[in-house]
Design a protein around this motif. Structure first.
Motif, PDB file in Angstrom:
ATOM      1  N   GLY A  20       0.821  -1.217   0.000  1.00  0.00           N
ATOM      2  CA  GLY A  20       0.000   0.000   0.000  1.00  0.00           C
ATOM      3  C   GLY A  20       0.848   1.256   0.000  1.00  0.00           C
ATOM      4  O   GLY A  20       0.569   2.219  -0.733  1.00  0.00           O
ATOM      5  N   THR A  21       1.886   1.264   0.817  1.00  0.00           N
ATOM      6  CA  THR A  21       2.787   2.416   0.881  1.00  0.00           C
ATOM      7  C   THR A  21       3.470   2.645  -0.459  1.00  0.00           C
ATOM      8  O   THR A  21       3.543   3.778  -0.950  1.00  0.00           O
ATOM      9  CB  THR A  21       3.835   2.214   1.992  1.00  0.00           C
ATOM     10  OG1 THR A  21       3.152   2.038   3.233  1.00  0.00           O
ATOM     11  CG2 THR A  21       4.789   3.386   2.088  1.00  0.00           C
ATOM     12  N   TYR A  22       3.953   1.578  -1.070  1.00  0.00           N
ATOM     13  CA  TYR A  22       4.604   1.687  -2.381  1.00  0.00           C
ATOM     14  C   TYR A  22       3.613   2.216  -3.419  1.00  0.00           C
ATOM     15  O   TYR A  22       3.950   3.108  -4.204  1.00  0.00           O
ATOM     16  CB  TYR A  22       5.155   0.326  -2.831  1.00  0.00           C
ATOM     17  CG  TYR A  22       5.673   0.360  -4.244  1.00  0.00           C
ATOM     18  CD1 TYR A  22       6.918   0.901  -4.533  1.00  0.00           C
ATOM     19  CD2 TYR A  22       4.897  -0.114  -5.298  1.00  0.00           C
ATOM     20  CE1 TYR A  22       7.389   0.962  -5.838  1.00  0.00           C
ATOM     21  CE2 TYR A  22       5.358  -0.063  -6.602  1.00  0.00           C
ATOM     22  CZ  TYR A  22       6.597   0.473  -6.867  1.00  0.00           C
ATOM     23  OH  TYR A  22       7.051   0.541  -8.157  1.00  0.00           O
ATOM     24  N   THR A  23       2.401   1.689  -3.409  1.00  0.00           N
ATOM     25  CA  THR A  23       1.391   2.099  -4.382  1.00  0.00           C
ATOM     26  C   THR A  23       1.040   3.569  -4.217  1.00  0.00           C
ATOM     27  O   THR A  23       0.962   4.314  -5.196  1.00  0.00           O
ATOM     28  CB  THR A  23       0.128   1.219  -4.243  1.00  0.00           C
ATOM     29  OG1 THR A  23       0.498  -0.150  -4.468  1.00  0.00           O
ATOM     30  CG2 THR A  23      -0.946   1.627  -5.228  1.00  0.00           C
ATOM     31  N   ILE A  24       0.831   4.002  -2.980  1.00  0.00           N
ATOM     32  CA  ILE A  24       0.508   5.411  -2.742  1.00  0.00           C
ATOM     33  C   ILE A  24       1.662   6.291  -3.200  1.00  0.00           C
ATOM     34  O   ILE A  24       1.454   7.310  -3.869  1.00  0.00           O
ATOM     35  CB  ILE A  24       0.159   5.659  -1.258  1.00  0.00           C
ATOM     36  CG1 ILE A  24      -1.227   5.078  -0.959  1.00  0.00           C
ATOM     37  CG2 ILE A  24       0.200   7.138  -0.913  1.00  0.00           C
ATOM     38  CD1 ILE A  24      -1.620   5.112   0.493  1.00  0.00           C
ATOM     39  N   MET A  67      -3.202  17.519  -3.506  1.00  0.00           N
ATOM     40  CA  MET A  67      -3.373  16.615  -2.359  1.00  0.00           C
ATOM     41  C   MET A  67      -3.140  17.386  -1.069  1.00  0.00           C
ATOM     42  O   MET A  67      -2.328  18.304  -1.038  1.00  0.00           O
ATOM     43  CB  MET A  67      -2.379  15.447  -2.447  1.00  0.00           C
ATOM     44  CG  MET A  67      -2.594  14.533  -3.632  1.00  0.00           C
ATOM     45  SD  MET A  67      -4.186  13.699  -3.644  1.00  0.00           S
ATOM     46  CE  MET A  67      -4.043  12.714  -2.184  1.00  0.00           C
ATOM     47  N   PRO A  68      -3.823  17.001   0.010  1.00  0.00           N
ATOM     48  CA  PRO A  68      -3.577  17.666   1.291  1.00  0.00           C
ATOM     49  C   PRO A  68      -2.121  17.472   1.716  1.00  0.00           C
ATOM     50  O   PRO A  68      -1.515  16.450   1.396  1.00  0.00           O
ATOM     51  CB  PRO A  68      -4.514  16.944   2.266  1.00  0.00           C
ATOM     52  CG  PRO A  68      -5.513  16.245   1.421  1.00  0.00           C
ATOM     53  CD  PRO A  68      -4.847  15.972   0.111  1.00  0.00           C
ATOM     54  N   PHE A  76      -4.989  10.212   2.647  1.00  0.00           N
ATOM     55  CA  PHE A  76      -5.442   8.886   2.222  1.00  0.00           C
ATOM     56  C   PHE A  76      -6.862   8.940   1.674  1.00  0.00           C
ATOM     57  O   PHE A  76      -7.160   8.325   0.644  1.00  0.00           O
ATOM     58  CB  PHE A  76      -5.356   7.900   3.392  1.00  0.00           C
ATOM     59  CG  PHE A  76      -5.840   6.528   3.041  1.00  0.00           C
ATOM     60  CD1 PHE A  76      -5.077   5.689   2.244  1.00  0.00           C
ATOM     61  CD2 PHE A  76      -7.074   6.086   3.475  1.00  0.00           C
ATOM     62  CE1 PHE A  76      -5.536   4.425   1.894  1.00  0.00           C
ATOM     63  CE2 PHE A  76      -7.539   4.826   3.143  1.00  0.00           C
ATOM     64  CZ  PHE A  76      -6.768   3.998   2.342  1.00  0.00           C
ATOM     65  N   MET A  77      -7.744   9.700   2.322  1.00  0.00           N
ATOM     66  CA  MET A  77      -9.138   9.779   1.872  1.00  0.00           C
ATOM     67  C   MET A  77      -9.243  10.481   0.507  1.00  0.00           C
ATOM     68  O   MET A  77      -9.938  10.004  -0.385  1.00  0.00           O
ATOM     69  CB  MET A  77      -9.994  10.507   2.917  1.00  0.00           C
ATOM     70  CG  MET A  77     -10.071   9.785   4.253  1.00  0.00           C
ATOM     71  SD  MET A  77     -10.733   8.107   4.131  1.00  0.00           S
ATOM     72  CE  MET A  77     -12.432   8.459   3.781  1.00  0.00           C
ATOM     73  N   LEU A  82      -9.989  10.437  -5.303  1.00  0.00           N
ATOM     74  CA  LEU A  82      -9.529  10.877  -6.618  1.00  0.00           C
ATOM     75  C   LEU A  82      -9.043   9.713  -7.470  1.00  0.00           C
ATOM     76  O   LEU A  82      -9.257   9.694  -8.683  1.00  0.00           O
ATOM     77  CB  LEU A  82      -8.430  11.926  -6.481  1.00  0.00           C
ATOM     78  CG  LEU A  82      -8.852  13.266  -5.885  1.00  0.00           C
ATOM     79  CD1 LEU A  82      -7.646  14.185  -5.733  1.00  0.00           C
ATOM     80  CD2 LEU A  82      -9.935  13.922  -6.707  1.00  0.00           C
ATOM     81  N   GLY A  83      -8.402   8.740  -6.837  1.00  0.00           N
ATOM     82  CA  GLY A  83      -7.929   7.570  -7.578  1.00  0.00           C
ATOM     83  C   GLY A  83      -9.069   6.791  -8.208  1.00  0.00           C
ATOM     84  O   GLY A  83      -9.017   6.433  -9.394  1.00  0.00           O
TER      85      GLY A  83
END
Length: 187
Positions: A20-24, A67-68, A76-77, A82-83
């Protein structure tokens, strides 16, 4: 539960967090944002705008504006929303005929004032260091709560800071920006 089951679940959780971290991180790059053909115009315009580079003369990335700040729950939200929205638009829409007017109105909602203030710390001067107009001072004072209250965000008043769709090139305030962009039959 057995120790091996707990260890297996822990390992899966660690793998999930790392993936998840890599993807974000990977999907938060300008390179990723501009990899879809429907975003090419946005990238082209950004490179020619006053916001092509930040206060330190580094290229501005999409996430710096859209992005914030930080990587908290808000990030994250917004990233998730947006994704999903962009994926649906990419795979289920006619991406050659997107309504940029509607997109622009939505995109402005995702430009946090904190992102603008990261570079624009002195709201009494323009980017050339000269005092802003009396109208600008009045608007900024209202936004700061010094002289009334403003309900608009930075992007609510300062439209077309980094992207100038064809339909907005007609306004005199956008003339300098529009001169840097190619003329098309749509103008």
């Amino acid at each position: 539960m057995k120790k091996t089951e707990i260890a297996g679940l822990f390992l899966l959780a660690v793998i999930g967090v790392l993936a998840g971290t890599y993807t974000i991180h990977r999907t938060s790059t300008t390179e990723f944002c501009l990899s879809c053909h429907e975003m090419e115009a946005h990238g082209f315009e950004l490179k020619r705008s006053a916001h092509a580079v930040d206060k330190d003369k580094n290229p501005i990335s999409c996430v710096q504006c859209h992005m914030p700040p930080g990587y908290g729950l808000d990030y994250f939200m917004v990233k998730s929303y947006l994704g999903v929205r962009d994926a649906v638009a990419h795979f289920a829409s006619d991406t050659d005929n997107l309504d940029r007017r509607a997109m622009q109105l939505v995109a402005r909602r995702f430009v946090a004032d904190a992102n603008c203030l990261a570079c624009h710390t002195d709201l009494t001067r323009n980017v050339k260091g000269k005092p802003i107009s009396p109208e600008g001072k009045k608007a900024h004072d209202a936004w700061l709560g010094k002289d009334g209250n403003a309900r608009r965000t930075c992007a609510g008043c300062h439209a077309n800071m980094a992207h100038l769709p064809i339909f907005d090139r007609r306004y005199a305030v956008n003339a300098g920006f529009a001169a840097k962009l190619p003329r098309t039959a749509e103008q």
